[in-house]
Design a protein around this motif. Structure first.
Motif, short mmCIF file in Angstrom:
data_model
loop_
_atom_site.label_atom_id
_atom_site.label_comp_id
_atom_site.label_asym_id
_atom_site.label_seq_id
_atom_site.Cartn_x
_atom_site.Cartn_y
_atom_site.Cartn_z
N ARG A 1 0.85 -1.27 -0.26
CA ARG A 1 -0.21 0.40 -0.31
C ARG A 1 0.80 1.35 0.45
N GLN A 2 1.85 1.53 1.00
CA GLN A 2 2.23 2.61 0.64
C GLN A 2 3.37 2.99 -0.58
N GLU B 1 0.05 3.92 -3.45
CA GLU B 1 0.01 5.28 -2.82
C GLU B 1 1.14 6.55 -3.30
N GLU C 1 -4.33 13.71 2.65
CA GLU C 1 -5.34 12.96 2.60
C GLU C 1 -6.39 13.67 1.59
N LEU D 1 -5.38 11.44 -0.55
CA LEU D 1 -5.21 9.79 -0.72
C LEU D 1 -6.33 9.35 -0.42
N ALA D 2 -7.55 9.32 0.64
CA ALA D 2 -9.05 9.53 0.83
C ALA D 2 -9.65 9.08 -1.03
N ARG E 1 -7.72 5.69 -1.66
CA ARG E 1 -7.34 4.29 -0.92
C ARG E 1 -7.72 2.77 -1.12
N LYS E 2 -9.08 3.06 -1.35
CA LYS E 2 -9.88 1.70 -1.62
C LYS E 2 -9.61 1.42 -3.02
N GLY F 1 -6.31 -0.69 -2.92
CA GLY F 1 -6.30 -1.53 -1.77
C GLY F 1 -6.79 -2.56 -2.82
#
Length: 511
Positions: free
Chosen positions: A317-318, A321, A464, A467-468, A471-472, A475
């Motif tokens: 993830r890091q 992102e 954020e 990123l928000a 994010r999903k 994932g």
């Protein structure tokens, strides 16, 4: 917004504007172009505000069957959303950067820019495989014309090199697409992202797509078209080339290569890391010795995009992102840096670093904004550059400390060449009277740099926000490649072979 075709509208608006610009006078054409890009930016704001963070993966979907084997399928997830917003944000800046510098055939110039906006948005919104390919490849044409018609003295060479490099790599991708459709029985990209292609076939499919995306990024050693293209392109062309067109390669990796070919992605991860590490170090050293400001920034782009591929192929993830944030940050910062070069080039008509010096005396506001974008380029905390690079390096450190160590040297070298550039242009003795007499930023230039500076600080202080939305979807990609995640420095290839055996038991056989 349910049922309203906002994505089709965002494709149509610049296309209509392009048609209106073709035969218009210079003054009318640039007014139409600016108005059109601002309308599309407003639609982008509406899209951003109505995007349901944490909702369905694919939103604002549109679907219409056109003819045999081809459908008009549009839709976005969070990954596509942020890149689409980057596009519509930078386009008015490109028009503003060209406001006074383009005199000949201005209507056609602005028409090419607006047509390119349609095609770039199409790349990020297409959900049909062949619709994506058409948008992806057609975007070469307006950029080829912008360089070849309105570029510098060696524009013909640079435009042909740009076109041939990017086109030849995509021929293999088209062949691979035909095979994929024959096996999977669909051209729907979301379906293909969940389809299990045979492991042996994934190797060849990955390489076919890699041939196109690696050139578009561009990765070392197929990067040599980029410095020539940047040096010869007008300022607006350099801004959009660095800001958006390079991101299509990274988007291709995260949209196609990783989720569709996870086995092959794991197998080739060491190769990607190796090429990226070479790019980070070698192109940074080359940037250090440049005397042309544009060429220096162009080589820095290769080094920054290498951080993107390093993070993507960490498969966590890091890393994922971080790579997305690096792409967004680089789009803003590199575009801003090319624009800062364009500001003084319009006054002195040279990009030779030695011709400047001491600009802080007569252009203090220019020096201030140039400093902000320079600090963002080298990753100063509080700017957009820090967030993405930190996450990318953190992601790859969990997999390989050696790769992260080499990548970190690129950041140190980046600080060296950017601060060296800034010191030579802004500080020191004013050696040339014409440079010392240049006026500071005018109102048009203020209108361009302030939004870019605000975005760079916003992303650095509150990442954020960016990123928000994705994010999903990050994932989803992470889950898809989880089986392919490397385990450590000495286990990358071992893990890849184990993955291939596991996936081979579950793969869907060709029809």
């Amino acid at each position: 917004m349910t049922g309203f075709p906002i994505l089709s509208l965002m494709l149509l608006v610049p296309l209509v504007g392009a048609v209106a610009c073709v035969k218009a006078s210079r003054e009318l054409a640039r007014t139409i172009a600016l108005g059109t890009t601002l309308v599309n930016f407003a639609l982008g704001v509406v899209l951003w505000l109505n995007y349901d963070v944490g909702g369905a993966q694919w939103q604002f979907q549109e679907h219409a069957d056109l003819f045999a084997g081809f459908s008009w399928k549009l839709g976005i997830d969070g990954i596509a959303l942020v890149l689409l917003e980057l596009t519509v944000f930078l386009m008015p800046v490109c028009i503003g950067a060209s406001w006074n510098s383009i005199e000949k055939r201005a209507g056609e110039y602005y028409a090419a820019f607006l047509a390119m906006e349609t095609l770039m948005i199409g790349v990020f919104t297409a959900q049909d495989l062949f619709l994506f390919y058409i948008m992806f490849e057609a975007g070469l044409i307006p950029m080829y014309l912008i360089i070849g018609v309105w570029g510098g003295a060696e524009r013909i060479y640079a435009s042909y090199k740009f076109f041939l490099y990017t086109l030849l790599g995509s021929v293999l991708m088209l062949i691979a697409m035909f095979w994929m459709v024959n096996v999977a029985g669909t051209t729907d990209i979301p379906t293909l992202m969940q389809f299990d292609f045979p492991p042996q076939a994934q190797t060849w499919l990955f390489l076919a797509f890699f041939a196109s995306f690696a050139v578009k990024m561009p990765m070392w050693p197929v990067h040599t078209w980029l410095p020539d293209a940047h040096v010869q392109a007008p300022t607006g062309g350099s801004v959009i080339l660095a800001g958006v067109l390079l991101k299509m390669g990274g988007y291709g990796f995260i949209r196609f290569s990783l989720p569709m070919f996870p086995v092959a992605s794991a197998y080739f991860a060491p190769m990607i890391w190796g090429l990226s590490m070479i790019a980070v170090v070698v192109t940074s050293l080359i940037a250090l010795v440049q005397t042309d400001m544009k060429k220096l920034i162009a080589y820095s782009s290769v080094a920054h995009m290498a951080i993107v591929t390093i993070g993507l192929f960490a498969f966590n993830r890091q890393g994922l992102e971080g790579s997305m944030i690096v792409m967004l940050s680089h789009g803003l910062v590199s575009g801003a840096l090319f624009m800062m070069v364009g500001v003084i080039y319009d006054r002195l008509h040279t990009r030779d670093i030695a011709r400047y010096g001491g600009l802080a005396i007569n252009m203090p506001y220019y020096a201030l904004f140039f400093l902000l974008f320079t600090m963002a380029s080298i990753g100063l905390p509080g700017t957009s550059g820090f967030v993405g690079e930190f996450l990318s390096l953190l992601g790859v450190y969990q997999v390989s400390s050696w790769v992260s160590l080499v990548a970190t040297t690129g950041i140190i070298l980046g600080a060296a060449y950017m601060l060296y550039l800034y010191a030579r242009v802004v500080f020191g003795v004013q050696k040339n009277a014409d440079a010392a007499a240049m006026p500071d930023l005018d109102m048009r230039e203020w209108a361009m740099v302030v939004p870019l500076a605000a975005a760079v600080l916003w992303m650095g202080i509150y990442p954020e926000s960016f990123l928000a939305p994705m994010r999903k979807d990050i994932g989803v990609v992470e889950a898809r490649v989880a089986i392919a995640k490397p385990k450590g420095d000495a286990q990358v290839r071992t893990a890849s072979h184990a993955i291939a055996r596991t996936a081979g038991q579950n793969a869907v056989e060709p029809r």
